[in-house]
Design a protein around this motif. Sequence first.
Motif, PDB file in Angstrom:
ATOM      1  N   GLN A 150       0.814  -1.223   0.000  1.00 15.85           N
ATOM      2  CA  GLN A 150       0.000   0.000   0.000  1.00 15.85           C
ATOM      3  C   GLN A 150       0.845   1.268   0.000  1.00 15.85           C
ATOM      4  N   TYR A 151       2.022   1.185   0.625  1.00 17.47           N
ATOM      5  CA  TYR A 151       2.849   2.386   0.799  1.00 17.47           C
ATOM      6  C   TYR A 151       4.249   2.156   0.259  1.00 17.47           C
ATOM      7  N   SER A 152       4.823   3.226  -0.284  1.00 18.94           N
ATOM      8  CA  SER A 152       6.275   3.229  -0.465  1.00 18.94           C
ATOM      9  C   SER A 152       6.858   3.865   0.795  1.00 18.94           C
ATOM     10  N   MET A 153       8.082   3.495   1.158  1.00 23.34           N
ATOM     11  CA  MET A 153       8.645   3.930   2.433  1.00 23.34           C
ATOM     12  C   MET A 153      10.029   4.507   2.242  1.00 23.34           C
ATOM     13  N   LYS A 154      10.289   5.590   2.967  1.00 25.67           N
ATOM     14  CA  LYS A 154      11.620   6.191   2.973  1.00 25.67           C
ATOM     15  C   LYS A 154      12.026   6.433   4.417  1.00 25.67           C
ATOM     16  N   VAL A 155      13.238   6.029   4.789  1.00 24.62           N
ATOM     17  CA  VAL A 155      13.758   6.329   6.124  1.00 24.62           C
ATOM     18  C   VAL A 155      14.376   7.723   6.081  1.00 24.62           C
ATOM     19  N   VAL A 156      13.847   8.618   6.903  1.00 24.96           N
ATOM     20  CA  VAL A 156      14.324  10.002   6.957  1.00 24.96           C
ATOM     21  C   VAL A 156      15.533  10.047   7.896  1.00 24.96           C
ATOM     22  N   PRO A 157      16.624  10.720   7.500  1.00 28.23           N
ATOM     23  CA  PRO A 157      17.830  10.746   8.345  1.00 28.23           C
ATOM     24  C   PRO A 157      17.541  11.251   9.759  1.00 28.23           C
ATOM     25  N   SER A 158      18.028  10.520  10.742  1.00 27.70           N
ATOM     26  CA  SER A 158      17.886  10.891  12.150  1.00 27.70           C
ATOM     27  C   SER A 158      18.966  10.176  12.937  1.00 27.70           C
ATOM     28  N   CYS A 159      19.651  10.894  13.829  1.00 26.28           N
ATOM     29  CA  CYS A 159      20.790  10.276  14.521  1.00 26.28           C
ATOM     30  C   CYS A 159      20.383   9.518  15.781  1.00 26.28           C
ATOM     31  N   ARG A 160      19.166   9.783  16.329  1.00 24.34           N
ATOM     32  CA  ARG A 160      18.814   9.155  17.605  1.00 24.34           C
ATOM     33  C   ARG A 160      17.472   8.422  17.590  1.00 24.34           C
ATOM     34  N   SER A 161      16.784   8.403  16.463  1.00 20.99           N
ATOM     35  CA  SER A 161      15.494   7.716  16.365  1.00 20.99           C
ATOM     36  C   SER A 161      15.386   7.134  14.954  1.00 20.99           C
ATOM     37  N   CYS A 162      14.258   6.489  14.670  1.00 16.00           N
ATOM     38  CA  CYS A 162      14.016   5.982  13.312  1.00 16.00           C
ATOM     39  C   CYS A 162      12.771   6.671  12.778  1.00 16.00           C
ATOM     40  N   LYS A 163      12.966   7.536  11.785  1.00 15.95           N
ATOM     41  CA  LYS A 163      11.855   8.281  11.200  1.00 15.95           C
ATOM     42  C   LYS A 163      11.503   7.687   9.847  1.00 15.95           C
ATOM     43  N   MET A 164      10.199   7.441   9.635  1.00 13.21           N
ATOM     44  CA  MET A 164       9.739   6.854   8.377  1.00 13.21           C
ATOM     45  C   MET A 164       8.730   7.786   7.707  1.00 13.21           C
ATOM     46  N   LYS A 165       8.858   7.886   6.400  1.00 10.85           N
ATOM     47  CA  LYS A 165       7.882   8.611   5.589  1.00 10.85           C
ATOM     48  C   LYS A 165       7.153   7.587   4.725  1.00 10.85           C
ATOM     49  N   LEU A 166       5.860   7.403   4.973  1.00  9.59           N
ATOM     50  CA  LEU A 166       5.049   6.450   4.227  1.00  9.59           C
ATOM     51  C   LEU A 166       4.221   7.205   3.197  1.00  9.59           C
ATOM     52  N   MET A 167       4.298   6.769   1.929  1.00  7.61           N
ATOM     53  CA  MET A 167       3.600   7.484   0.846  1.00  7.61           C
ATOM     54  C   MET A 167       2.694   6.527   0.084  1.00  7.61           C
ATOM     55  N   LYS A 168       1.426   6.920  -0.034  1.00  6.94           N
ATOM     56  CA  LYS A 168       0.477   6.159  -0.843  1.00  6.94           C
ATOM     57  C   LYS A 168       0.520   6.657  -2.280  1.00  6.94           C
ATOM     58  N   ALA A 169       0.028   5.844  -3.197  1.00 10.87           N
ATOM     59  CA  ALA A 169       0.007   6.246  -4.603  1.00 10.87           C
ATOM     60  C   ALA A 169      -0.822   7.511  -4.795  1.00 10.87           C
ATOM     61  N   SER A 170      -1.836   7.690  -3.943  1.00  7.93           N
ATOM     62  CA  SER A 170      -2.712   8.872  -4.036  1.00  7.93           C
ATOM     63  C   SER A 170      -1.998  10.156  -3.630  1.00  7.93           C
ATOM     64  N   GLY A 171      -0.820  10.011  -3.014  1.00  8.75           N
ATOM     65  CA  GLY A 171      -0.072  11.187  -2.570  1.00  8.75           C
ATOM     66  C   GLY A 171      -0.182  11.426  -1.070  1.00  8.75           C
ATOM     67  N   ARG A 172      -1.076  10.690  -0.392  1.00 13.63           N
ATOM     68  CA  ARG A 172      -1.217  10.860   1.056  1.00 13.63           C
ATOM     69  C   ARG A 172       0.044  10.359   1.759  1.00 13.63           C
ATOM     70  N   THR A 173       0.498  11.116   2.734  1.00 13.14           N
ATOM     71  CA  THR A 173       1.748  10.808   3.424  1.00 13.14           C
ATOM     72  C   THR A 173       1.517  10.699   4.922  1.00 13.14           C
ATOM     73  N   ILE A 174       2.158   9.728   5.554  1.00 11.98           N
ATOM     74  CA  ILE A 174       2.128   9.591   7.009  1.00 11.98           C
ATOM     75  C   ILE A 174       3.574   9.546   7.502  1.00 11.98           C
ATOM     76  N   TYR A 175       3.857  10.383   8.504  1.00  8.17           N
ATOM     77  CA  TYR A 175       5.190  10.383   9.114  1.00  8.17           C
ATOM     78  C   TYR A 175       5.139   9.654  10.453  1.00  8.17           C
ATOM     79  N   VAL A 176       6.105   8.766  10.655  1.00  9.50           N
ATOM     80  CA  VAL A 176       6.192   7.991  11.900  1.00  9.50           C
ATOM     81  C   VAL A 176       7.601   8.166  12.461  1.00  9.50           C
TER      82      VAL A 176
END
Length: 385
Positions: free
Chosen positions: A193-219
């Motif tokens: 359902q989502y493409s995923m990108k790990v956003v650079p972070s030195c002390r946590s794990c940040k994820m950017k989830l993107m749906k084909a529709s363009g909707r994005t969820i940051y975790v």
Amino acid sequence: EVENSRDSESEESEEENPADTNMICIFSRRFQLSVPKLASRRRVVQELLSDLLQVSHSLFSDSFFPVLEPAIGVGSACEGWNPHKEEDVVYCMFVPLKPPRGYAFHLEPDTMTDMPQTSMRVRVELVCTCTGEQPDQKMLCFLHNSVEELKSNQVASLLHTLCTGPYLDGEKIALWFQTFVISAWSVMPQSHQYSMKVVPSCRSCKMKLMKASGRTIYVEMVFSVQQGDSDIFLSSQPTEAQIPPGTTWLESYAVAEAKFFRHVSMQAPPHSCHLKCLRLCARLLEGSGLSIYALKTTVMHLLTLIPLSEWQHRYLMMRVDDIMRYLRCCLEEKRLKHFFFGNEDMPEEISLPPAFQEAQPLNLFQHLAQDPAAQTKALREFDKL
């Protein structure tokens, strides 16, 4: 659930003043995500984290990496009152770490740094695995086997991988987990359902989830270590003002706060307005220099001072007024008590270390007491509101 469908954006009582209703509608239109939408997306994030941790357990069950406990949603997005625009909402999840078999975590005060927030270090110690109720025949004891035996028979020690010296290192853990997420994503059900990108972070794990529709969820996954069996944790997440060494872990009250809002949600009457009050006031305070944490602390105090029956939706503008007046008084007195120290009104469900209950309340406005010019400026900016 902190939020639920009974607190929707369209709720209005017949008893509301038309002027108040109009004011509520004006502010509501500025919010990009309603409370039910925040709850819905939080469930998506929780399911994702649950699946991700299951994969990690299957991969690392025979290793000496930390054991990842079920994630805990914290912060305004998970509590249900995030005031930001949709593209700026971040779902923060605490991932508690437990020591793997053969190890123990010991918390020590951190005397190496000068942090305004309580800081500690997590000493990793070896524990004998030769004996026990169920000794593992395949597992060599780090304490009682030679270095040569250990090297030839099992994987690297936790002390040699995710520690600096004898102390657990948040930066090394973040890099380890980011690498795991990237490699594991293809086997995750969410990858369809989502493409995923790990956003650079030195002390946590940040994820950017993107749906084909363009909707994005940051975790954002923040690693944490529980203090005893309490709701107070040590967090790998640094403050914005100062980034300490990777072995410094900061005391966090985020889990206790989330638990407090769950408690209020279960006790409050239908159509309680406390979450909407937080969102409205957060918008009102934009640009004032007052922290969102000061606002959140104020609301937590008022939720224990004002009966929950008085937080019905028709009282929304009255409660907003109470919040702003309380904050104004605190600014004048240069004193805002921390919610979790020496608070006799603490709900029984929240577990705090004994020292918290006996401690003198910390003053969140101590900086104003020490700097009259800063207090004058804060009052002037607040009164402009």
